[in-house]
Design an enzyme around this catalytic site. Structure first.
Site, PDB file in Angstrom:
ATOM      1  N   GLU A 168       0.900  -1.208  -0.075  1.00 42.25           N
ATOM      2  CA  GLU A 168      -0.015  -0.009   0.052  1.00 42.25           C
ATOM      3  C   GLU A 168       0.833   1.339   0.119  1.00 42.25           C
ATOM      4  OE1 GLU A 168      -2.559  -0.434   3.504  1.00 42.25           O
ATOM      5  OE2 GLU A 168      -3.705  -1.898   2.496  1.00 42.25           O
ATOM      6  N   ASN A 210       2.187  -5.244  -3.132  1.00 46.48           N
ATOM      7  CA  ASN A 210       0.752  -5.559  -2.974  1.00 46.48           C
ATOM      8  C   ASN A 210       0.021  -4.146  -2.807  1.00 46.48           C
ATOM      9  OD1 ASN A 210      -1.155  -7.690  -2.331  1.00 46.48           O
ATOM     10  ND2 ASN A 210      -1.222  -6.769  -0.142  1.00 46.48           N
ATOM     11  N   HIS A 247     -10.348  -5.911  -2.536  1.00 44.09           N
ATOM     12  CA  HIS A 247     -11.364  -5.808  -1.501  1.00 44.09           C
ATOM     13  C   HIS A 247     -12.527  -5.087  -2.151  1.00 44.09           C
ATOM     14  CE1 HIS A 247      -9.231  -7.367   1.927  1.00 44.09           C
ATOM     15  NE2 HIS A 247      -8.256  -6.234   1.785  1.00 44.09           N
ATOM     16  N   GLU A 276      -6.377 -10.704  -1.523  1.00 39.16           N
ATOM     17  CA  GLU A 276      -7.124 -10.166  -0.116  1.00 39.16           C
ATOM     18  C   GLU A 276      -8.459 -10.298  -0.729  1.00 39.16           C
ATOM     19  OE1 GLU A 276      -5.560  -7.115   1.990  1.00 39.16           O
ATOM     20  OE2 GLU A 276      -3.580  -7.690   1.835  1.00 39.16           O
ATOM     21  N   ASP A 278     -12.326 -10.123  -1.006  1.00 39.04           N
ATOM     22  CA  ASP A 278     -13.662  -9.887  -0.372  1.00 39.04           C
ATOM     23  C   ASP A 278     -14.585  -9.195  -1.063  1.00 39.04           C
ATOM     24  OD1 ASP A 278     -12.686  -7.797   0.691  1.00 39.04           O
ATOM     25  OD2 ASP A 278     -12.774  -8.558   2.879  1.00 39.04           O
TER      26      ASP A 278
HETATM   27  C1  XIL Z   1      -6.625  -6.057   8.118  1.00 43.27           C
HETATM   28  C2  XIL Z   1      -6.931  -7.435   9.201  1.00 43.27           C
HETATM   29  O1  XIL Z   1      -7.940  -8.119   8.376  1.00 43.27           O
HETATM   30  C3  XIL Z   1      -7.519  -6.746  10.363  1.00 43.27           C
HETATM   31  O2  XIL Z   1      -7.716  -7.704  11.177  1.00 43.27           O
HETATM   32  C4  XIL Z   1      -6.520  -5.783  11.035  1.00 43.27           C
HETATM   33  O3  XIL Z   1      -7.245  -5.029  12.186  1.00 43.27           O
HETATM   34  C5  XIL Z   1      -6.361  -4.680  10.071  1.00 43.27           C
HETATM   35  O4  XIL Z   1      -5.561  -5.259   8.967  1.00 43.27           O
HETATM   36  N1  XIL Z   1      -5.138  -4.526   3.476  1.00 43.27           N
HETATM   37  C6  XIL Z   1      -4.164  -5.222   3.921  1.00 43.27           C
HETATM   38  C7  XIL Z   1      -4.282  -6.232   5.190  1.00 43.27           C
HETATM   39  O5  XIL Z   1      -2.880  -5.395   3.470  1.00 43.27           O
HETATM   40  O6  XIL Z   1      -3.304  -6.401   6.077  1.00 43.27           O
HETATM   41  C8  XIL Z   1      -5.686  -5.671   5.898  1.00 43.27           C
HETATM   42  O7  XIL Z   1      -5.897  -6.768   6.951  1.00 43.27           O
HETATM   43  C9  XIL Z   1      -6.594  -5.356   5.233  1.00 43.27           C
HETATM   44  C10 XIL Z   1      -6.318  -4.233   4.041  1.00 43.27           C
END
Ligand code: XIL
Length: 457
Positions: A168, A210, A247, A276, A278
């Site tokens: 990020e 990422n 996401h 990731e 969802d």
């Molecule tokens: C999130 C986790 O799912 C949570 O449990 C935590 O509180 C915050 O981080 N991008 C990412 C992940 O790269 O590491 C994040 O995970 C979600 C967004």
């Protein structure tokens, strides 16, 4: 998961041998079922992805490994894991110089025992920094960051398939700029410095950048990350892959040009991963589209969903995952499995000749059970094999592979290996009487696995 962008010496064979001897086989998962007289249709996400030469993984919260409903689904369905929080900077180095690997190691152990691949997440990030790092700046911070990368990648050397080296680092919106952060303020070269340190510490891990909101090919942020990766490839900065977090906030947020984004990154000579996933309310069509797009892009190596049940999700109120809070499969699960099973594009080359004719095995000695081989799908560089055991419900089957062939993934059993890496003992693990595995040909396309024995109990 080796790839052609490896630096000299990071050969596919080296890596395959390393992973197989270090772990208990890749991609073990349950439920591959061979239907008589038809192409195989797997019954779990991981087994189906493995047949497409890919993985299907999930984020894991280590504390939930004590929840048997959770681990039952994890072990049955997934062949790759990412620590949801346990390998982040604040978790691994809570105080400067004091490393706490306990939970991360627990996940790696679990993954090994199940033959799952591990994605390391994440070595350098503006978020989830421990307090001591948040308060740092300048050279002190740069050195602390590089030390963290080196220590952690060294600790996990040989056990991590891919590292999210930097997470990020770009700003949202139309600027296409880097995100402002304490790390960015140490100098624009902080990202490449992190990648170089990671490569030095673990030359066999694939190194990924990422990010989120890099899914729509037209977005300024996507274009900015693309240009950075292009620049890294041009200048020889070691980068092997790009992770799209994905996401999605709803069906409409799956961009129709997602496949273009995946293939455009891939055309730079890096692998792409959906890291990731969802999607708000888990619409089947958006999940299906993501799977179809990944299968359509040869360098899309796999998909990781960000949790198992909706109750496990960091966005649980949006019910964005494939299993409901009771652990039941949602419609999106069926859409994903069907899309995986229907996927036809192999990862490299086209499905080639049928397996060589002739008896694939010598009749195995039987000691309370019989193991029968069913040849599976064949690609240009590898082939699948299923073995069905009859006569016992718990068993161990010894399978020998002819070098230089190597087993690169297994499912529906618990494998162990002899020191040569060429003899696998597969034990029943409660997922039925048919196990399977993928064998890399490594130049020998004619040899086939031999069953040495089947032992009941
Ligand atoms: C999130 C986790 O799912 C949570 O449990 C935590 O509180 C915050 O981080 N991008 C990412 C992940 O790269 O590491 C994040 O995970 C979600 C967004």
């Amino acid at each position: 998961m080796a790839n052609s962008s490896r630096a000299p010496g990071r050969s596919r064979r080296l890596r395959t041998a390393l992973v197989v001897s270090a772990a208990v086989g890749l991609l073990a998962t349950a439920g591959a079922v061979v239907l008589p007289g038809s192409a195989s249709a797997a019954s779990t996400l991981g087994a189906s992805a493995a047949e497409r030469g890919r993985y299907f993984g999930t984020a894991v919260a280590v504390s939930r490994l004590n929840d048997s409903a959770y681990t039952t689904i994890l072990n049955r369905e997934f062949n790759q894991v990412t620590a949801e929080n346990e390998m982040k900077i604040d978790a691994l180095q809570p105080n400067q110089g004091q490393f706490n690997y306990g939970n991360g190691d627990r996940l790696v152990q679990h993954a090994r025992s199940q033959g799952m691949l591990v994605r390391g997440h994440t070595l350098a990030w503006h978020a989830q920094q421990p307090g001591w790092m948040q308060n740092m700046s300048g050279t002190t911070l740069r050195n602390a960051m590089l030390n963290h990368v080196t220590q952690v990648a060294t600790h996990y050397r040989g056990q991590i398939e891919w590292w999210d080296v930097v997470n990020e680092a770009f700003a949202d919106g139309s600027s296409g700029a880097r995100r402002d952060s304490n790390l960015q303020r140490t100098g624009n070269d902080w990202i490449e410095a992190a990648f170089r340190a990671a490569r030095q510490a673990d030359p066999n891990a694939d190194l990924c950048y990422n990010d989120y909101n890099i899914d729509n090919w037209n977005d300024a942020k996507t274009q900015a990350v693309y240009r950075m990766v292009q620049d890294f490839k041009n200048r020889g900065v070691p980068i092997d892959c790009v992770g799209l977090q994905s996401h999605f906030t709803g069906g409409s947020n799956y961009p129709s040009n997602y496949r273009t984004t995946l293939s455009s990154f891939a055309a730079l000579g890096v692998d792409v991963h959906i890291t990731e996933l969802d999607i708000r309310n888990a619409p089947s069509d958006a999940y299906r589209n993501v799977v179809n797009d990944c299968i359509a892009v040869a360098r899309c190596k796999g998909i990781t969903v960000w949790g198992i049940r909706d109750s496990d999700s960091w966005r649980s109120s949006e019910s964005p995952l494939l299993f409901n809070s009771s652990g039941q499969k949602k419609p999106a699960y069926d859409a994903v499995l069907t899309a995986l099973n229907n996927g036809t594009t192999p990862p490299t080359g086209n499905p080639t000749t049928p397996p060589p004719t002739g008896n694939p095995t010598t009749p195995p000695p039987s000691s309370g059970c019989t193991a029968t081989v069913t040849p599976g799908q064949v690609w240009g560089d590898r082939y699948n094999t299923s073995v069905t055991v009859s006569g016992a419900s718990t068993w161990s089957v010894v399978v020998a592979i002819t070098a230089p062939q190597k087993i690169s993934s297994t499912w529906s059993g618990s494998p162990t290996w002899d020191s040569s890496g060429n003899v696998m003992t597969m034990r029943s693990n409660g997922s039925g009487n048919t196990f399977g595995f993928t064998t890399m040909m490594n130049g020998n396309s004619s040899a086939r696995p031999q069953i040495r024995s089947c032992t009941a109990g």
